[in-house]
Write a protein that holds these residues in place. Sequence first.
Motif, PDB file in Angstrom:
ATOM      1  N   GLU A 174       5.008   0.877   7.508  1.00  0.00           N
ATOM      2  CA  GLU A 174       6.283   0.734   6.806  1.00  0.00           C
ATOM      3  C   GLU A 174       7.037   2.058   6.635  1.00  0.00           C
ATOM      4  O   GLU A 174       8.232   2.145   6.909  1.00  0.00           O
ATOM      5  CB  GLU A 174       6.062   0.103   5.436  1.00  0.00           C
ATOM      6  CG  GLU A 174       5.544  -1.303   5.489  1.00  0.00           C
ATOM      7  CD  GLU A 174       5.233  -1.855   4.119  1.00  0.00           C
ATOM      8  OE1 GLU A 174       4.933  -3.050   4.022  1.00  0.00           O
ATOM      9  OE2 GLU A 174       5.287  -1.080   3.129  1.00  0.00           O
ATOM     10  N   ASN A 221       7.438  -8.477   7.936  1.00  0.00           N
ATOM     11  CA  ASN A 221       7.214  -7.134   7.401  1.00  0.00           C
ATOM     12  C   ASN A 221       7.433  -6.067   8.472  1.00  0.00           C
ATOM     13  O   ASN A 221       7.675  -4.900   8.162  1.00  0.00           O
ATOM     14  CB  ASN A 221       5.796  -7.028   6.838  1.00  0.00           C
ATOM     15  CG  ASN A 221       5.622  -5.820   5.947  1.00  0.00           C
ATOM     16  OD1 ASN A 221       6.391  -5.629   5.018  1.00  0.00           O
ATOM     17  ND2 ASN A 221       4.626  -5.005   6.234  1.00  0.00           N
ATOM     18  N   HIS A 276       5.104 -11.574  -0.901  1.00  0.00           N
ATOM     19  CA  HIS A 276       6.103 -10.509  -0.905  1.00  0.00           C
ATOM     20  C   HIS A 276       7.518 -11.082  -0.863  1.00  0.00           C
ATOM     21  O   HIS A 276       8.426 -10.587  -1.545  1.00  0.00           O
ATOM     22  CB  HIS A 276       5.852  -9.577   0.283  1.00  0.00           C
ATOM     23  CG  HIS A 276       6.964  -8.624   0.552  1.00  0.00           C
ATOM     24  ND1 HIS A 276       7.787  -8.732   1.653  1.00  0.00           N
ATOM     25  CD2 HIS A 276       7.407  -7.538  -0.136  1.00  0.00           C
ATOM     26  CE1 HIS A 276       8.678  -7.758   1.632  1.00  0.00           C
ATOM     27  NE2 HIS A 276       8.475  -7.021   0.560  1.00  0.00           N
ATOM     28  N   THR A 336       3.006 -11.163   9.805  1.00  0.00           N
ATOM     29  CA  THR A 336       3.422 -10.218   8.761  1.00  0.00           C
ATOM     30  C   THR A 336       4.579 -10.764   7.929  1.00  0.00           C
ATOM     31  O   THR A 336       5.055 -10.081   7.025  1.00  0.00           O
ATOM     32  CB  THR A 336       3.849  -8.876   9.373  1.00  0.00           C
ATOM     33  OG1 THR A 336       5.035  -9.070  10.161  1.00  0.00           O
ATOM     34  CG2 THR A 336       2.754  -8.289  10.251  1.00  0.00           C
ATOM     35  N   HIS A 343      11.108  -3.783   8.757  1.00  0.00           N
ATOM     36  CA  HIS A 343      11.120  -3.233   7.403  1.00  0.00           C
ATOM     37  C   HIS A 343      12.407  -2.488   7.066  1.00  0.00           C
ATOM     38  O   HIS A 343      12.805  -2.454   5.900  1.00  0.00           O
ATOM     39  CB  HIS A 343       9.901  -2.327   7.210  1.00  0.00           C
ATOM     40  CG  HIS A 343       9.351  -2.387   5.825  1.00  0.00           C
ATOM     41  ND1 HIS A 343       8.874  -3.553   5.271  1.00  0.00           N
ATOM     42  CD2 HIS A 343       9.218  -1.439   4.857  1.00  0.00           C
ATOM     43  CE1 HIS A 343       8.463  -3.323   4.041  1.00  0.00           C
ATOM     44  NE2 HIS A 343       8.673  -2.051   3.760  1.00  0.00           N
ATOM     45  N   GLU A 378       0.412  -3.023   6.323  1.00  0.00           N
ATOM     46  CA  GLU A 378       1.327  -2.266   5.479  1.00  0.00           C
ATOM     47  C   GLU A 378       1.578  -0.846   5.978  1.00  0.00           C
ATOM     48  O   GLU A 378       2.642  -0.269   5.716  1.00  0.00           O
ATOM     49  CB  GLU A 378       0.753  -2.189   4.050  1.00  0.00           C
ATOM     50  CG  GLU A 378       0.565  -3.516   3.367  1.00  0.00           C
ATOM     51  CD  GLU A 378       1.828  -3.986   2.668  1.00  0.00           C
ATOM     52  OE1 GLU A 378       2.490  -3.159   2.028  1.00  0.00           O
ATOM     53  OE2 GLU A 378       2.145  -5.189   2.782  1.00  0.00           O
ATOM     54  N   GLU A 396       1.777 -11.491   2.350  1.00  0.00           N
ATOM     55  CA  GLU A 396       3.090 -11.244   2.949  1.00  0.00           C
ATOM     56  C   GLU A 396       4.078 -12.350   2.570  1.00  0.00           C
ATOM     57  O   GLU A 396       5.271 -12.076   2.375  1.00  0.00           O
ATOM     58  CB  GLU A 396       2.962 -11.143   4.473  1.00  0.00           C
ATOM     59  CG  GLU A 396       2.064 -10.010   4.940  1.00  0.00           C
ATOM     60  CD  GLU A 396       2.439  -8.673   4.333  1.00  0.00           C
ATOM     61  OE1 GLU A 396       3.639  -8.358   4.277  1.00  0.00           O
ATOM     62  OE2 GLU A 396       1.531  -7.943   3.899  1.00  0.00           O
TER      63      GLU A 396
END
Length: 315
Positions: free
Chosen positions: A232, A263, A79, A260, A266, A229, A76
């Motif tokens: 999302e 995350n 990312h 996260t 999102h 994930e 993450e």
Amino acid sequence: MTITAPTRPPVIAAAGPALLFRRTRVTGTDERIFVGKLAVLAVLTAAGAALALRAEPVATAAGVLLLAAMYTHAVELQHQCLHHSAFRRALPHRLVGVPLGVPLLVVYSHYRVRHLQHHRYLGTPQDTEFFGFDTRQPLTVGMLVRGLLDYPRLVGVGLDVLRAATGRWRYAHGEIAPAMRRRIVTEHLLLGGVVLAAVGLALAGHGGYPLRLWVLPLLVAVPMHFLVELPEHLLCDTDTTDVLRNTRSIRGSWLSTWFTNGNNLHIEHHAAMSVPINQLPARHEETRRYGQHVQRTYGEFYRLLWQAVRPRRGA
């Protein structure tokens, strides 16, 4: 037929979600916050390694779980590096991003190319999300289990390492610049070198180290990362390019937001993907007003998921 969760209509206002789509540059403060996250990752990873190497089974298990969580967290953080929203200059993103992905066998530049295509083509058939769960397909328990236990991806990475080593690696989702292809090949070879070093350590009679510090945590991290994930875009509107409809945000707690690396926010991320992650919480109020798929907690999302996949009587 794809089952979708109940949604609420977005609030429409003349001004629109101006803050949500506003772009910003990385500041020195943003950079220091990210470096702080890297420091926390390093400390917790070292603690996990120390526990995993203990003789007591309970300590070993706790260490393996902590390492799995940190390897998931590292991806993450990687990312954010993909989007060049962690540092003020471009170079450090690759220097930091490459090692962050090694424990979970995620090749930085390969992930970057596919993930940026995912942002560009979300809501279209050209979507190329890096991790293989396709939210456009009918939702079934079997599909979820296959995504949860996506160990074939690790085999695929190994095959890509072999292709890179023999000059046969090709990008499967369109054309990329020769310089980017060289970067991806180089990073596959680096990953292959790390794997060979771990194998060599095992062959030299020290197999407990790679087993406890990498193999076992990796096996746990694969389903752990899938669960991070999954929310999302699942149960969102997959036939639109409107980020307020095709993406989900979860308010979460400070712990889930840290783990996260934002995350959970999102919609905010897809609305302005180059904005530093630490700036996204300030935009969540607009997401709550305008987004169709906004949950308070991960538990609320997983209850929606259970309702969508549980067997119906008489079905």
